[in-house]
Design a protein around this motif. Sequence first.
Motif, mmCIF file in Angstrom:
data_model
loop_
_atom_site.group_PDB
_atom_site.id
_atom_site.type_symbol
_atom_site.label_atom_id
_atom_site.label_comp_id
_atom_site.label_asym_id
_atom_site.label_seq_id
_atom_site.Cartn_x
_atom_site.Cartn_y
_atom_site.Cartn_z
ATOM 1 N N ASP A 1 10.518 7.799 0.309
ATOM 2 C CA ASP A 1 9.255 8.519 0.377
ATOM 3 C C ASP A 1 8.179 7.641 -0.248
ATOM 4 O O ASP A 1 8.477 6.704 -1.001
ATOM 5 C CB ASP A 1 9.348 9.860 -0.366
ATOM 6 C CG ASP A 1 10.177 10.883 0.403
ATOM 7 O OD1 ASP A 1 10.006 10.987 1.629
ATOM 8 O OD2 ASP A 1 11.011 11.550 -0.237
ATOM 9 N N ARG A 2 6.929 7.964 0.039
ATOM 10 C CA ARG A 2 5.833 7.095 -0.380
ATOM 11 C C ARG A 2 5.828 6.841 -1.886
ATOM 12 O O ARG A 2 5.556 5.727 -2.340
ATOM 13 C CB ARG A 2 4.495 7.686 0.075
ATOM 14 C CG ARG A 2 3.319 6.699 -0.032
ATOM 15 C CD ARG A 2 2.056 7.350 0.506
ATOM 16 N NE ARG A 2 0.889 6.481 0.460
ATOM 17 C CZ ARG A 2 0.385 5.831 1.508
ATOM 18 N NH1 ARG A 2 0.975 5.913 2.683
ATOM 19 N NH2 ARG A 2 -0.706 5.093 1.376
ATOM 20 N N GLN A 3 6.142 7.864 -2.662
ATOM 21 C CA GLN A 3 6.115 7.698 -4.109
ATOM 22 C C GLN A 3 7.191 6.743 -4.613
ATOM 23 O O GLN A 3 7.139 6.287 -5.755
ATOM 24 C CB GLN A 3 6.242 9.049 -4.826
ATOM 25 C CG GLN A 3 7.551 9.785 -4.595
ATOM 26 C CD GLN A 3 7.449 10.767 -3.441
ATOM 27 O OE1 GLN A 3 6.630 10.588 -2.534
ATOM 28 N NE2 GLN A 3 8.262 11.817 -3.477
ATOM 29 N N ALA A 4 8.164 6.417 -3.754
ATOM 30 C CA ALA A 4 9.219 5.471 -4.130
ATOM 31 C C ALA A 4 8.957 4.074 -3.565
ATOM 32 O O ALA A 4 9.858 3.250 -3.511
ATOM 33 C CB ALA A 4 10.575 5.979 -3.645
ATOM 34 N N THR A 5 7.706 3.815 -3.162
ATOM 35 C CA THR A 5 7.340 2.510 -2.619
ATOM 36 C C THR A 5 6.130 1.960 -3.361
ATOM 37 O O THR A 5 5.474 2.674 -4.128
ATOM 38 C CB THR A 5 6.999 2.586 -1.119
ATOM 39 O OG1 THR A 5 5.704 3.184 -0.963
ATOM 40 C CG2 THR A 5 8.036 3.388 -0.351
ATOM 41 N N THR A 6 5.800 0.712 -3.102
ATOM 42 C CA THR A 6 4.621 0.117 -3.728
ATOM 43 C C THR A 6 3.326 0.573 -3.060
ATOM 44 O O THR A 6 2.244 0.100 -3.415
ATOM 45 C CB THR A 6 4.697 -1.422 -3.695
ATOM 46 O OG1 THR A 6 4.810 -1.874 -2.340
ATOM 47 C CG2 THR A 6 5.877 -1.930 -4.492
ATOM 48 N N MET A 7 3.403 1.510 -2.107
ATOM 49 C CA MET A 7 2.217 2.157 -1.541
ATOM 50 C C MET A 7 1.800 3.386 -2.352
ATOM 51 O O MET A 7 0.812 4.047 -2.029
ATOM 52 C CB MET A 7 2.472 2.571 -0.090
ATOM 53 C CG MET A 7 2.508 1.420 0.895
ATOM 54 S SD MET A 7 0.933 0.568 1.065
ATOM 55 C CE MET A 7 -0.092 1.855 1.781
ATOM 56 N N CYS A 8 2.536 3.676 -3.402
ATOM 57 C CA CYS A 8 2.285 4.920 -4.142
ATOM 58 C C CYS A 8 0.900 4.949 -4.780
ATOM 59 O O CYS A 8 0.369 6.030 -5.061
ATOM 60 C CB CYS A 8 3.367 5.140 -5.193
ATOM 61 S SG CYS A 8 3.413 3.860 -6.474
ATOM 62 N N ASP A 9 0.299 3.792 -5.022
ATOM 63 C CA ASP A 9 -1.017 3.749 -5.661
ATOM 64 C C ASP A 9 -2.167 3.926 -4.669
ATOM 65 O O ASP A 9 -3.330 3.983 -5.084
ATOM 66 C CB ASP A 9 -1.199 2.416 -6.391
ATOM 67 C CG ASP A 9 -0.262 2.272 -7.577
ATOM 68 O OD1 ASP A 9 0.121 3.309 -8.156
ATOM 69 O OD2 ASP A 9 0.099 1.126 -7.916
ATOM 70 N N PHE A 10 -1.853 3.995 -3.381
ATOM 71 C CA PHE A 10 -2.894 4.129 -2.368
ATOM 72 C C PHE A 10 -2.850 5.548 -1.789
ATOM 73 O O PHE A 10 -1.926 5.898 -1.053
ATOM 74 C CB PHE A 10 -2.704 3.092 -1.252
ATOM 75 C CG PHE A 10 -2.777 1.673 -1.741
ATOM 76 C CD1 PHE A 10 -4.000 1.033 -1.866
ATOM 77 C CD2 PHE A 10 -1.627 0.980 -2.090
ATOM 78 C CE1 PHE A 10 -4.077 -0.276 -2.321
ATOM 79 C CE2 PHE A 10 -1.685 -0.328 -2.547
ATOM 80 C CZ PHE A 10 -2.917 -0.959 -2.670
#
Length: 757
Positions: A147-156
């Motif tokens: 899921d997004r929160q488990a990726t480096t995209m979590c800050d976007f």
Amino acid sequence: MMDIAVHIQITGIVQGVGFRPFVYNLARRYGVKGWVSNNASGVEIEVEGSQTAISGFLADLNSQTPPLAVVDTLMVKDCQLCGYVDFRITASVADKTKTALVSPDVATCSHCREELLNPADRRYRYPFINCTDCGPRFTIINDIPYDRQATTMCDFTMCPDCQAEYDNPANRRFHAQPNACPVCGPAYQLLDKEGRLVDSQEDDVFIQARKQLAAGQILAIKGIGGYHLAVNAFDYAAVARLRERKVREDKPFAVMAGSLAASKTQCLVSAMEEQLLTSAARPIVLLNKGKGYSLADSIAPGNPCVGMMLPYTPAHTLLLAPADIWVMTSGNLSDEPIAYQDNDVISRLNTIADYFLVHNRDIYCRADDSVVKVVFNKPYFFRRSRGYVPGPVNLVHELPPVLAVGGELKNTFCLTRGKQAFLSAHIGDLENLPTYQSYVEAIEHMQKLLAVTPMVVACDLHPEYLSTKYAQTVGLPTVAVQHHHAHIAAVMAEHHLAGPVIGLAFDGTGYGPDGTLWGGEFLVADMRQYRRAGHLSYLPLPGGAQAVRQPWRIAICLLKELYGEDFINQQAIPLVQELPAGWELVIAAAEKKINTPLSSGVGRLFDAAAALLGLRQSINYEGQAAIELELAAQGAGGRVLSYGIKELDGKWNLDFKPVFAALCQALQQGAAVGQLAADFHTTLAAATCDMTLKISKATGIREIALSGGVFQNITLLSQVIRMLAQHKLQLYLHRQVPPNDGGLALGQAVIAGEGSR
């Protein structure tokens, strides 16, 4: 008709590949109700509806999966009706038993590429365009479920438009975790070598970057798994400058073509090679140069092949016009791991790069490009990394959890979980401290990502390998595996062979239990044990590791053995014409057996032959002498020279000294070096076949497994296979992992795992 309800659990690569949106739309098509969710094992579904609707749903669930999905198991069981009123994608379920598979990074799909180049699209020229069918996966994930929160995209945080796409089941970006746009997503910047933003009237950084490349500048470019160093492949001076700054004297560079058509202007491309070049993995493919080849000579000096790849990120598509070809080599100094962290890239690469094209999305896990060659119309890995990792190798048996730490050079490690083995991305040579640190970090990350807690650690038998020393610090039972047994077990694991097989393990150096250095081994092996049925005669290595770096040391000792003191009068031999400084001390040390270990390595045969023939007296990278000997043999038909085979202490012994004597005699008679290089290859293939047939006759075994770095020599490999095939033997090559030490950890893992079952 009464409704029924079923619960479905699916494992495999089913997260991050658009599987839940696929299930959602499938459920809508059949009018079934319920839910779908990611969990730590894969995807979980519960549906209820009529018998007919459920049957159709299940049939299409099996047969119409998304293009990137790989279903390993699909289990269906009846459950209680709950009276669902619709079908929903529910929140992911996290638990401690994480067995879901993580997708490798995937090249830009055709739909995203079309949008990228469409001026009317809101993502026109946006370098992070992606959807459920493409984009980064493994290199941005720090945990599962995906899921997004488990990726480096979590800050976007997604803007309203992106969020609407993400929430719309009919949209291609429905639950695409890296979804972003120019309004809310990451962005690129162009920096100078001091890390300062380049001031330009041109707003588009990719146009700025192209101008710098056109001017002969070297760019460090941040991609998916790390940084590349790029330069115009047609610019002779710029390529030479890159080679000098990177301290890479001879080893070939890879190149990236802006289109398949551009690659075909330079190279011959078969149907299978084209399939690999354009696949979702987008590896570097080793291609034969064509008649129209016009790239800088120093890209692959003296080599009939060049490593070619096609753009696999949106940024590559924006950087390269269809006719462009750039050198695209790993962003590092020689022997260091590829740079991937923004906080140290300027300091690490500013002695090489003139400009830095960077972005603000973190890379969680580095991954070099994979390297593949087509052999007998099938892929044959030289390096397995981006695009393939962390895809598993499926095993015959369920094994206890094992951590196999690999070797010293071309290191990868391996973790087993159930009936699957997970090789890491390419790590590199552990002798370098930054590489070793990267190795330790990668092991910790993969254990977390796969939720594997090893029960046993497998390592090489060599006590001085850094990987072996690392294994001893883990605090678990350790299984030391002989190097060449591991090579053969890796082939067996790929092909689900129980054994015994006759294993041909040919490489440069591997620690033998007798204290010598093995490397030309004919083993009778299964997954638990092996017997050394034959081997190459030992050669002295005066100076130990120094003899590997300076092959003339091996050759000079051979000449002394063949000719005695009179060898210095054999002026027709190129090595004798220019004797290296210190040769007398080398011979004296060898005769007194001072720091002169014995080796049966086939790689050392190649080294000695290359030195005798005047091709290479010292090397700048591993295997260079053997590569140049193979190149010299191109186009010549080889003859079989005299060699010796005898049985000693129950083992067949292959003596290659008569071959060296014949090569020296032929040089004195004026034979061409290219012809003698071809003779060497053909003779080694014939002798290998001869040894194998003797062992097969004695044991009745007709299954032959080939492994080891020497079998990256396609000239030798092809001849061995053709000769053995004439005798109706069943031959097995690597197809999923490299034959070199990049595949070693797989063999270590299955040997230790089978021994612990």
